[in-house]
Enzyme design. Structure first.
Site, mmCIF file in Angstrom:
data_model
loop_
_atom_site.group_PDB
_atom_site.id
_atom_site.type_symbol
_atom_site.label_atom_id
_atom_site.label_comp_id
_atom_site.label_asym_id
_atom_site.label_seq_id
_atom_site.Cartn_x
_atom_site.Cartn_y
_atom_site.Cartn_z
ATOM 1 N N ARG A 13 13.593 -82.066 0.750
ATOM 2 C CA ARG A 13 13.903 -80.881 -0.071
ATOM 3 C C ARG A 13 14.697 -79.855 0.734
ATOM 4 O O ARG A 13 15.856 -79.554 0.444
ATOM 5 C CB ARG A 13 12.600 -80.275 -0.619
ATOM 6 C CG ARG A 13 12.801 -79.211 -1.687
ATOM 7 C CD ARG A 13 13.146 -77.829 -1.167
ATOM 8 N NE ARG A 13 12.188 -77.304 -0.205
ATOM 9 C CZ ARG A 13 12.401 -76.223 0.522
ATOM 10 N NH1 ARG A 13 13.552 -75.556 0.424
ATOM 11 N NH2 ARG A 13 11.512 -75.808 1.411
ATOM 12 N N ASP A 14 14.096 -79.334 1.771
ATOM 13 C CA ASP A 14 14.741 -78.233 2.504
ATOM 14 C C ASP A 14 15.992 -78.719 3.207
ATOM 15 O O ASP A 14 16.970 -77.985 3.357
ATOM 16 C CB ASP A 14 13.752 -77.667 3.537
ATOM 17 C CG ASP A 14 14.109 -76.257 3.976
ATOM 18 O OD1 ASP A 14 15.251 -75.830 3.773
ATOM 19 O OD2 ASP A 14 13.238 -75.573 4.535
ATOM 20 N N HIS A 205 6.645 -72.506 9.288
ATOM 21 C CA HIS A 205 7.865 -73.157 8.765
ATOM 22 C C HIS A 205 9.028 -72.515 9.508
ATOM 23 O O HIS A 205 9.560 -71.485 9.113
ATOM 24 C CB HIS A 205 7.937 -72.902 7.262
ATOM 25 C CG HIS A 205 9.156 -73.444 6.566
ATOM 26 N ND1 HIS A 205 9.119 -74.538 5.722
ATOM 27 C CD2 HIS A 205 10.437 -73.030 6.557
ATOM 28 C CE1 HIS A 205 10.325 -74.774 5.236
ATOM 29 N NE2 HIS A 205 11.153 -73.858 5.721
ATOM 30 N N HIS A 207 12.693 -72.541 11.145
ATOM 31 C CA HIS A 207 14.036 -73.122 11.269
ATOM 32 C C HIS A 207 14.472 -72.985 12.719
ATOM 33 O O HIS A 207 14.068 -72.064 13.430
ATOM 34 C CB HIS A 207 15.002 -72.441 10.296
ATOM 35 C CG HIS A 207 14.809 -72.912 8.880
ATOM 36 N ND1 HIS A 207 15.649 -73.794 8.277
ATOM 37 C CD2 HIS A 207 13.832 -72.646 7.979
ATOM 38 C CE1 HIS A 207 15.223 -74.044 7.046
ATOM 39 N NE2 HIS A 207 14.108 -73.357 6.831
ATOM 40 N N CYS A 238 19.331 -73.130 4.250
ATOM 41 C CA CYS A 238 19.135 -72.587 2.912
ATOM 42 C C CYS A 238 20.482 -72.073 2.422
ATOM 43 O O CYS A 238 21.115 -71.277 3.103
ATOM 44 C CB CYS A 238 18.105 -71.469 2.936
ATOM 45 S SG CYS A 238 17.934 -70.696 1.318
ATOM 46 N N ASN A 247 15.839 -77.229 9.858
ATOM 47 C CA ASN A 247 14.441 -77.063 10.228
ATOM 48 C C ASN A 247 14.247 -77.708 11.581
ATOM 49 O O ASN A 247 15.037 -78.545 12.005
ATOM 50 C CB ASN A 247 13.554 -77.813 9.237
ATOM 51 C CG ASN A 247 13.377 -77.060 7.950
ATOM 52 O OD1 ASN A 247 12.464 -76.264 7.818
ATOM 53 N ND2 ASN A 247 14.272 -77.308 7.004
HETATM 54 P P1 HMG Z 1 18.267 -67.524 -13.124
HETATM 55 O O1 HMG Z 1 19.679 -67.901 -13.346
HETATM 56 O O2 HMG Z 1 17.938 -66.088 -12.857
HETATM 57 O O3 HMG Z 1 17.331 -68.060 -14.291
HETATM 58 O O4 HMG Z 1 17.746 -68.416 -11.923
HETATM 59 P P2 HMG Z 1 17.116 -67.587 -15.773
HETATM 60 O O5 HMG Z 1 15.637 -67.500 -15.991
HETATM 61 O O6 HMG Z 1 17.963 -66.393 -16.101
HETATM 62 O O7 HMG Z 1 17.676 -68.833 -16.597
HETATM 63 C C1 HMG Z 1 19.057 -69.186 -16.558
HETATM 64 C C2 HMG Z 1 19.204 -70.650 -16.919
HETATM 65 O O8 HMG Z 1 18.571 -71.442 -15.907
HETATM 66 C C3 HMG Z 1 18.538 -71.031 -18.233
HETATM 67 O O9 HMG Z 1 19.313 -72.076 -18.811
HETATM 68 C C4 HMG Z 1 17.215 -71.617 -17.799
HETATM 69 O O10 HMG Z 1 16.694 -72.538 -18.724
HETATM 70 C C5 HMG Z 1 17.601 -72.315 -16.501
HETATM 71 P P3 HMG Z 1 20.392 -71.769 -19.963
HETATM 72 O O11 HMG Z 1 19.581 -71.139 -21.062
HETATM 73 O O12 HMG Z 1 21.405 -70.836 -19.357
HETATM 74 O O13 HMG Z 1 20.929 -73.131 -20.257
HETATM 75 N N1 HMG Z 1 16.464 -72.451 -15.566
HETATM 76 C C6 HMG Z 1 16.113 -73.620 -15.001
HETATM 77 N N2 HMG Z 1 16.633 -74.850 -15.077
HETATM 78 C C7 HMG Z 1 16.018 -75.812 -14.340
HETATM 79 N N3 HMG Z 1 14.947 -75.583 -13.539
HETATM 80 C C8 HMG Z 1 14.410 -74.355 -13.429
HETATM 81 C C9 HMG Z 1 15.008 -73.317 -14.190
HETATM 82 N N4 HMG Z 1 14.728 -72.007 -14.304
HETATM 83 C C10 HMG Z 1 15.626 -71.494 -15.147
HETATM 84 N N5 HMG Z 1 13.363 -74.153 -12.631
HETATM 85 C C11 HMG Z 1 16.061 -69.453 -10.609
HETATM 86 C C12 HMG Z 1 16.457 -68.228 -11.395
HETATM 87 C C13 HMG Z 1 14.790 -69.123 -9.882
HETATM 88 C C14 HMG Z 1 15.841 -70.618 -11.557
HETATM 89 C C15 HMG Z 1 17.215 -69.798 -9.626
HETATM 90 O O14 HMG Z 1 17.508 -68.654 -8.890
HETATM 91 C C16 HMG Z 1 16.852 -70.917 -8.691
HETATM 92 O O15 HMG Z 1 16.676 -72.061 -9.094
HETATM 93 N N6 HMG Z 1 16.719 -70.613 -7.400
HETATM 94 C C17 HMG Z 1 16.313 -71.606 -6.447
HETATM 95 C C18 HMG Z 1 16.996 -71.328 -5.191
HETATM 96 C C19 HMG Z 1 16.652 -72.364 -4.172
HETATM 97 O O16 HMG Z 1 16.299 -73.497 -4.481
HETATM 98 N N7 HMG Z 1 16.785 -71.958 -2.900
HETATM 99 C C20 HMG Z 1 16.541 -72.826 -1.804
HETATM 100 C C21 HMG Z 1 15.090 -73.062 -1.613
HETATM 101 S S1 HMG Z 1 14.254 -71.711 -0.846
HETATM 102 C C22 HMG Z 1 14.305 -72.062 0.836
HETATM 103 O O17 HMG Z 1 15.015 -72.940 1.247
HETATM 104 C C23 HMG Z 1 13.394 -71.318 1.753
HETATM 105 C C24 HMG Z 1 12.157 -72.142 2.138
HETATM 106 O O18 HMG Z 1 12.524 -73.358 2.741
HETATM 107 C C25 HMG Z 1 11.269 -71.353 3.090
HETATM 108 C C26 HMG Z 1 12.050 -70.730 4.252
HETATM 109 O O19 HMG Z 1 12.778 -71.453 4.952
HETATM 110 O O20 HMG Z 1 11.924 -69.528 4.416
HETATM 111 C C27 HMG Z 1 11.299 -72.482 0.929
HETATM 112 MG MG MG Z 2 13.139 -73.551 4.814
#
Ligand code: HMG
Ligand code: MG
Length: 286
Positions: A13-14, A205, A207, A238, A247
């Site tokens: 995933r990450d 966690h 990086h 990210c 990571n």
């Molecule tokens: P948004 O655009 O604000 O969502 O995204 P919304 O609620 O306004 O909805 C917009 C559209 O997205 C809608 O579809 C929803 O149905 C759809 P439309 O009506 O336009 O066709 N939607 C979805 N579709 C599929 N799956 C979903 C979903 N939710 C809404 N879950 C949202 C908000 C949170 C969804 C978006 O910002 C997002 O997906 N962000 C994820 C970002 C991400 O994955 N970042 C990387 C991971 S975090 C990381 O790496 C850090 C970590 O490792 C820890 C660390 O290292 O610190 C964890």
């Molecule tokens: Mg991470």
């Protein structure tokens, strides 16, 4: 103090979320299966995030349905909201990971909402998970420093960790998203968090952006932490945190732990010779 350390493999995933080139679903499935063969008992397989925000994980359901599910191994997925949870539940993950950030700037860029709103989302996910007896991990990103807001106060991380615990999260993973941790800063952060949360509910966690992730793990071990996230081959980053690189590599962590007399239950030889090269081969830029 226990010499047993739990490793949570987050590479699929990450790691893969950060790769620009589309990776065929079959290769992702093979990576997860190979990691499970190495004895990794907790694997974060994918994320049910918005495919518009993270196109690389658009095949989350196919990956989850395609992997082997040996009994005794926990396969988890990242979800940012209730919509993600509802998509994920169809694939019956053993656990889910929710996310927030210790800093507002990253929270907005990563999941398009404030910290307060992210906690509301986590509440709704927990309510949904509650009936299903599913483990819920919570990530706090930027526990040391944020690429947008700068330094993060340890007290802020401690408050958030305590809130997540009170809401009902089972484990809190402390994310040094951009690898800004130095031993002193990681220690100060942990000292504050441990005032608020039992050590058994915490994971590190870290990086490896600045090559100090193993130092952070060492400091955390001394503070009693026995769970760490890592990614085979050092995959990762990210897309919403400029400068965030891989990571810490699972094989490096396992090797360092084994050298210090810790047990992980992981086959280091298989990990190093098969899984890590497989993960490494998925990097677009090698
Ligand atoms: P948004 O655009 O604000 O969502 O995204 P919304 O609620 O306004 O909805 C917009 C559209 O997205 C809608 O579809 C929803 O149905 C759809 P439309 O009506 O336009 O066709 N939607 C979805 N579709 C599929 N799956 C979903 C979903 N939710 C809404 N879950 C949202 C908000 C949170 C969804 C978006 O910002 C997002 O997906 N962000 C994820 C970002 C991400 O994955 N970042 C990387 C991971 S975090 C990381 O790496 C850090 C970590 O490792 C820890 C660390 O290292 O610190 C964890
Ligand atoms: Mg991470």
């Amino acid at each position: 103090m226990s010499k047993r350390v739990r490793i949570i493999e987050v590479g699929p995933r990450d790691g893969l979320q950060n790769e620009a080139e589309t990776i065929p679903t079959g290769r992702k499935i093979r990576l997860v299966d190979t990691l499970a063969d190495c004895g990794l008992k907790q694997i974060e397989v994918t994320g049910f995030v918005s495919p518009r925000w993270v196109p690389q994980l658009a095949d989350a359901a196919e990956v989850m349905s395609g992997i082997n599910r040996p009994p005794g191994t926990c396969f988890s997925v990242l979800i940012p909201n209730l919509e993600g949870m509802k998509r994920a539940i169809r694939c019956a993950p053993d656990a889910v990971a929710v996310l927030t950030s210790a800093s507002e700037g990253f929270c907005q860029r990563n999941i398009n909402c404030s910290i307060a709103e992210s906690l509301n989302r986590i509440r709704s996910v927990l309510a949904f998970a509650g009936d299903r007896k599913m483990l819920v991990r919570a990530y706090i990103s930027n526990v040391i420093e944020c690429p947008y807001d700068g330094r993060v106060a340890p007290a802020q991380v401690a408050r958030l960790a305590h809130t997540l615990l009170t809401l009902g999260c089972d484990e809190i993973s402390l994310g040094d998203t951009i690898g800004a941790g130095t031993p002193d800063r990681v220690d100060a952060m942990l000292a504050a968090v441990l005032e608020a949360v039992p050590v058994t509910r915490l994971a590190g966690h870290y990086h490896n952006t600045n090559g100090r992730a193993l130092d952070s793990i060492k400091v955390s071990l001394a503070r009693g932490l026995r769970a760490f996230d890592s990614a085979a081959g050092g995959l990762g980053g990210c897309p919403f945190a400029p400068g965030a690189q891989g990571n810490v590599a699972t094989e490096q962590v396992v090797q360092a732990l084994h050298e210090e007399g810790y047990e992980t239950g992981i086959d280091l030889e298989h990990l190093t010779s098969v899984a890590a090269p497989l993960a490494h081969g998925m990097r677009s830029q090698q």
